[in-house]
Write a protein that holds these residues in place. Structure first.
Motif, mmCIF file in Angstrom:
data_model
loop_
_atom_site.group_PDB
_atom_site.id
_atom_site.type_symbol
_atom_site.label_atom_id
_atom_site.label_comp_id
_atom_site.label_asym_id
_atom_site.label_seq_id
_atom_site.Cartn_x
_atom_site.Cartn_y
_atom_site.Cartn_z
ATOM 1 N N ALA A 249 83.279 -23.329 58.019
ATOM 2 C CA ALA A 249 82.059 -23.463 58.551
ATOM 3 C C ALA A 249 80.801 -24.653 57.685
ATOM 4 C CB ALA A 249 81.564 -23.368 59.272
ATOM 5 N N ILE A 250 80.442 -23.747 56.524
ATOM 6 C CA ILE A 250 79.053 -24.293 56.064
ATOM 7 C C ILE A 250 79.728 -25.870 55.424
ATOM 8 C CG2 ILE A 250 77.810 -24.095 54.047
ATOM 9 C CD1 ILE A 250 78.188 -20.996 54.663
ATOM 10 N N LEU A 282 73.586 -23.572 60.107
ATOM 11 C CA LEU A 282 74.094 -23.013 58.911
ATOM 12 C C LEU A 282 72.982 -21.775 58.259
ATOM 13 C CD1 LEU A 282 73.674 -26.691 57.235
ATOM 14 C CD2 LEU A 282 75.207 -24.872 57.858
ATOM 15 N N ARG A 283 72.379 -21.346 59.146
ATOM 16 C CA ARG A 283 71.434 -20.215 58.532
ATOM 17 C C ARG A 283 72.387 -18.812 58.763
ATOM 18 N NH1 ARG A 283 66.404 -23.579 59.401
ATOM 19 N NH2 ARG A 283 66.670 -23.129 61.493
ATOM 20 N N HIS A 284 72.328 -19.833 60.140
ATOM 21 C CA HIS A 284 73.419 -18.367 60.668
ATOM 22 C C HIS A 284 74.787 -18.354 59.686
ATOM 23 C CE1 HIS A 284 71.377 -16.864 63.900
ATOM 24 N NE2 HIS A 284 71.086 -18.248 64.445
ATOM 25 N N ILE A 288 76.453 -14.837 57.516
ATOM 26 C CA ILE A 288 77.290 -14.096 57.294
ATOM 27 C C ILE A 288 77.760 -14.148 56.461
ATOM 28 C CG2 ILE A 288 79.877 -14.436 58.527
ATOM 29 C CD1 ILE A 288 78.559 -15.384 61.399
ATOM 30 N N ALA A 289 78.352 -15.767 55.791
ATOM 31 C CA ALA A 289 78.733 -15.606 54.725
ATOM 32 C C ALA A 289 78.255 -14.825 53.315
ATOM 33 C CB ALA A 289 79.020 -16.984 53.982
ATOM 34 N N ALA A 290 77.410 -13.981 53.486
ATOM 35 C CA ALA A 290 76.232 -13.318 52.560
ATOM 36 C C ALA A 290 76.533 -11.849 52.636
ATOM 37 C CB ALA A 290 74.657 -13.529 52.726
#
Length: 291
Positions: A249-250, A282-284, A288-290
């Protein structure tokens, strides 16, 4: 689906579709019901997606001011294209059809396979009307040409060429009144924006639609494996985990969505509101990715 149909009819009336096409609510409702019956029960490419795209198109035309550049007929054809643009979508993408050498791939010579299929399914009833009303042939042919062009523009392979067109739109507009061809391209640009707008919506909407398309991607990957076909990029099991979904998504948002809506906001300044939601989402995704 009665509430969904009512919403479509109401949005259409607000945009003057019934008046422009000289049809009453019940006639238009019948058309929408026929379109809805052509949508399979896919996780993502379903009738709710078509309704959702139409709602965003209405917002672009009304709240963000794009409608002032179009004729009533332009608006009508784009609304109908929004409702119909994924009719008959089988839940697998064009690449699957190419690899599987399906009947649809052969019929449309591997060119915008699903978009051609949706267009052909959508005009079946219109062909019957044409046979009954020969005096309207010229209008119907013009309508169908625009309808076809706008639906085919929803094929993602046209994304970057549409982006180039958006970049040149402000300059082109200053040269004088918009001709029919220019207006059709604007219709295509707007429908494509609505079609890919999930990342520029509220987080709850963005995440819900992302989950749906991720499920559909996973189903396609499983089907490709079962049929001995190459698994399409991003559709294997490892690519559909929450972390992989977030990373995908990013990348999609930064490479595809941000440039498109930034360019759109140059033509429609009120569209900057979409970029606010994009940044929030994008912050969300990064969180999640981190994790």
């Amino acid at each position: 689906r009665s509430e969904q149909y009512s919403l479509l009819v109401d949005l259409s009336r607000d945009l003057g579709v019934q008046r422009t096409l000289q049809v009453d609510d019940s006639t238009l409702l019948g058309f929408y019901e026929a379109c809805a019956s052509g949508y399979p029960d896919n996780p993502y490419h379903n009738f709710v997606h078509a309704l959702d795209v139409t709602v965003i198109l209405h917002r672009l035309l009304r709240e963000l001011g794009a409608g002032v550049y179009l004729t009533p007929l332009d608006v009508a054809v784009t609304v109908l294209a929004a409702v119909c643009h994924d009719v008959g979508h089988p839940g697998v993408n064009n690449l699957y059809h190419v690899h599987a050498r399906t009947e649809l791939a052969v019929r449309y010579k591997n060119e915008s396979i699903l978009e051609n299929h949706s267009y052909q399914d959508s005009i079946k009833d219109e062909e019957e009307e044409k046979a009954q009303k020969r005096e309207r042939d010229e209008l119907i042919d013009s309508f169908k040409k625009a309808f076809f062009e706008i639906i085919l523009a929803t094929d993602m392979r046209h994304h970057f060429s549409l982006l180039d067109e958006v970049h040149g739109m402000v300059e082109s507009f200053t040269l004088g009144p918009m001709g029919a061809a220019f207006r059709r391209r604007l219709c295509a640009i707007l429908l494509h924006a609505a079609d890919v707008s999930n990342p520029v919506r509220s987080w709850s909407e963005c995440k819900e639609w992302s989950d749906a398309i991720t499920t559909e991607f996973r189903w396609q990957g499983e089907r490709e494996r079962q049929e001995g076909l190459p698994v399409s990029p991003g559709m294997d099991g490892d690519s559909t985990t929450p972390g992989a979904q977030a990373r995908s998504a990013i990348e999609f948002n930064e490479v595809v969505i941000r440039p498109y809506f930034t360019a759109l906001a140059e033509f429609l300044p009120k569209a900057h509101i979409f970029l606010d939601d994009l940044n929030s989402n994008l912050r969300h995704w990064r969180a999640i990715a981190a994790s």
